[in-house]
Write an enzyme that holds these catalytic residues in place. Structure first.
Site, PDB file in Angstrom:
ATOM      1  CE1 TYR A 146      36.400  44.695   0.537  1.00 50.41           C
ATOM      2  CE2 TYR A 146      35.986  46.622   1.888  1.00 50.41           C
ATOM      3  CZ  TYR A 146      36.083  45.251   1.756  1.00 50.41           C
ATOM      4  OH  TYR A 146      35.835  44.436   2.832  1.00 50.41           O
TER       5      TYR A 146
HETATM    6  C1  LIG Z   1      41.315  45.749   4.542  1.00 54.20           C
HETATM    7  C2  LIG Z   1      42.005  44.383   4.568  1.00 54.20           C
HETATM    8  C3  LIG Z   1      40.955  43.312   4.297  1.00 54.20           C
HETATM    9  C4  LIG Z   1      43.084  44.324   3.487  1.00 54.20           C
HETATM   10  O1  LIG Z   1      43.664  43.022   3.502  1.00 54.20           O
HETATM   11  P1  LIG Z   1      45.234  42.817   3.197  1.00 54.20           P
HETATM   12  O2  LIG Z   1      45.503  41.356   3.134  1.00 54.20           O
HETATM   13  O3  LIG Z   1      46.012  43.606   4.166  1.00 54.20           O
HETATM   14  O4  LIG Z   1      45.353  43.494   1.751  1.00 54.20           O
HETATM   15  P2  LIG Z   1      46.376  43.092   0.571  1.00 54.20           P
HETATM   16  O5  LIG Z   1      47.714  42.855   1.139  1.00 54.20           O
HETATM   17  O6  LIG Z   1      45.771  42.005  -0.229  1.00 54.20           O
HETATM   18  O7  LIG Z   1      46.378  44.475  -0.244  1.00 54.20           O
HETATM   19  C5  LIG Z   1      45.904  44.580  -1.565  1.00 54.20           C
HETATM   20  C6  LIG Z   1      45.875  46.040  -1.958  1.00 54.20           C
HETATM   21  O8  LIG Z   1      44.848  46.724  -1.228  1.00 54.20           O
HETATM   22  C7  LIG Z   1      45.299  48.053  -0.895  1.00 54.20           C
HETATM   23  N1  LIG Z   1      45.401  48.146   0.568  1.00 54.20           N
HETATM   24  C8  LIG Z   1      45.421  47.126   1.462  1.00 54.20           C
HETATM   25  N2  LIG Z   1      45.491  47.592   2.721  1.00 54.20           N
HETATM   26  C9  LIG Z   1      45.527  48.942   2.618  1.00 54.20           C
HETATM   27  C10 LIG Z   1      45.607  49.996   3.578  1.00 54.20           C
HETATM   28  N3  LIG Z   1      45.650  49.758   4.903  1.00 54.20           N
HETATM   29  N4  LIG Z   1      45.633  51.264   3.132  1.00 54.20           N
HETATM   30  C11 LIG Z   1      45.583  51.530   1.810  1.00 54.20           C
HETATM   31  N5  LIG Z   1      45.502  50.567   0.841  1.00 54.20           N
HETATM   32  C12 LIG Z   1      45.469  49.301   1.251  1.00 54.20           C
HETATM   33  C13 LIG Z   1      46.648  48.227  -1.563  1.00 54.20           C
HETATM   34  O9  LIG Z   1      46.430  48.729  -2.866  1.00 54.20           O
HETATM   35  C14 LIG Z   1      47.145  46.789  -1.634  1.00 54.20           C
HETATM   36  O10 LIG Z   1      48.083  46.573  -2.647  1.00 54.20           O
HETATM   37  P3  LIG Z   1      49.673  46.808  -2.328  1.00 54.20           P
HETATM   38  O11 LIG Z   1      49.971  46.087  -1.049  1.00 54.20           O
HETATM   39  O12 LIG Z   1      50.326  46.192  -3.532  1.00 54.20           O
HETATM   40  O13 LIG Z   1      49.833  48.284  -2.206  1.00 54.20           O
HETATM   41  C15 LIG Z   1      42.697  44.144   5.935  1.00 54.20           C
HETATM   42  O14 LIG Z   1      43.572  45.207   6.196  1.00 54.20           O
HETATM   43  C16 LIG Z   1      41.741  43.994   7.126  1.00 54.20           C
HETATM   44  O15 LIG Z   1      41.233  42.907   7.357  1.00 54.20           O
HETATM   45  N6  LIG Z   1      41.551  45.077   7.874  1.00 54.20           N
HETATM   46  C17 LIG Z   1      40.768  45.031   9.117  1.00 54.20           C
HETATM   47  C18 LIG Z   1      39.333  44.606   8.893  1.00 54.20           C
HETATM   48  C19 LIG Z   1      38.665  45.417   7.828  1.00 54.20           C
HETATM   49  O16 LIG Z   1      38.790  46.632   7.757  1.00 54.20           O
HETATM   50  N7  LIG Z   1      37.903  44.690   6.985  1.00 54.20           N
HETATM   51  C20 LIG Z   1      37.123  45.311   5.961  1.00 54.20           C
HETATM   52  C21 LIG Z   1      35.802  45.598   6.535  1.00 54.20           C
HETATM   53  S1  LIG Z   1      34.749  46.347   5.361  1.00 54.20           S
END
Ligand SMILES: CC(C)(COP(=O)(O)OP(=O)(O)OC[C@H]1O[C@@H](n2cnc3c(N)ncnc32)[C@H](O)[C@@H]1OP(=O)(O)O)[C@@H](O)C(=O)NCCC(=O)NCCS
Length: 173
Positions: A146
């Protein structure tokens, strides 16, 4: 009804078939949301639910989010803004649930999904007053995610971590 299309993917409003189960992101409460709560929340006006899938639907749900209206206390968000706020509760958009499937993480889907949510907030704020977008982040990883999208961590609670993105900041992005 707005349906965003991104390449071979689409983000669209929830349909009944999305609630049959099978979505897994590794957070039990979020995995339980689609089969147990999403359709009821849609029907009762508690949340609007949007899902990400491949065009044609053969992939199943790759990600989803919910949008609702709520209010927060001035003290909850004051630190995230430089101007003063009224003393009564402040209207905001609320992202109550947000998840990308474990098999689809770190491929930019979360970024696209959140971009879609924020676009809908900007559009909604044209018709209804809303000062910003509020959410509760469940983990350090999601907080990093976020933050990468412009949200700031607010308050002293850490689990979950409240986060806020003022509409003024969002409109400038
Ligand atoms: C958090 C979540 C929504 C991220 O979705 P995602 O599709 O993996 O994220 P993206 O690939 O679009 O990543 C965008 C940016 O966010 C950041 N980011 C994403 N996942 C990250 C992680 N695990 N740790 C650190 N930074 C992270 C990075 O800056 C990333 O950019 P980069 O890949 O160029 O470094 C996903 O991991 C998820 O659904 N997790 C489990 C459920 C959850 O925690 N939901 C949120 C509840 S509040």
């Amino acid at each position: 009804m707005v349906t965003g299309t991104i390449g071979p993917l689409q983000i669209r409003p929830l349909e009944r078939r999305d609630c049959k189960g099978g979505f897994s992101c590794g957070v039990p409460a979020l995995d339980a949301y689609l089969p147990n709560f999403a359709w009821q929340h849609e029907q009762r006006g508690i949340a609007r639910v949007y899902v990400l899938e491949r065009m044609g639907g053969e992939s199943g749900v790759l990600g989803f989010y919910t949008l609702s209206a709520r209010s927060v206390r001035k003290a909850d968000i004051q630190e995230a803004v430089t101007h003063s706020l009224p003393t009564f509760d402040i209207p905001v958009f609320y992202i109550g649930s947000f998840a990308v499937s474990s098999s689809a993480k770190r491929q930019g889907y979360g970024r696209q999904l959140l971009g879609d949510a924020l676009y809908r907030c900007v559009q909604g704020a044209e018709a209804v007053g809303a000062h910003g977008v509020y959410l509760d982040s469940l983990s350090d990883e999601s907080t990093s995610f976020y933050c990468s999208m412009g949200f700031v961590a607010i308050g002293s609670a850490k689990t979950p971590q409240p986060m806020y993105l003022p509409m003024t900041t969002l409109r400038m992005a």
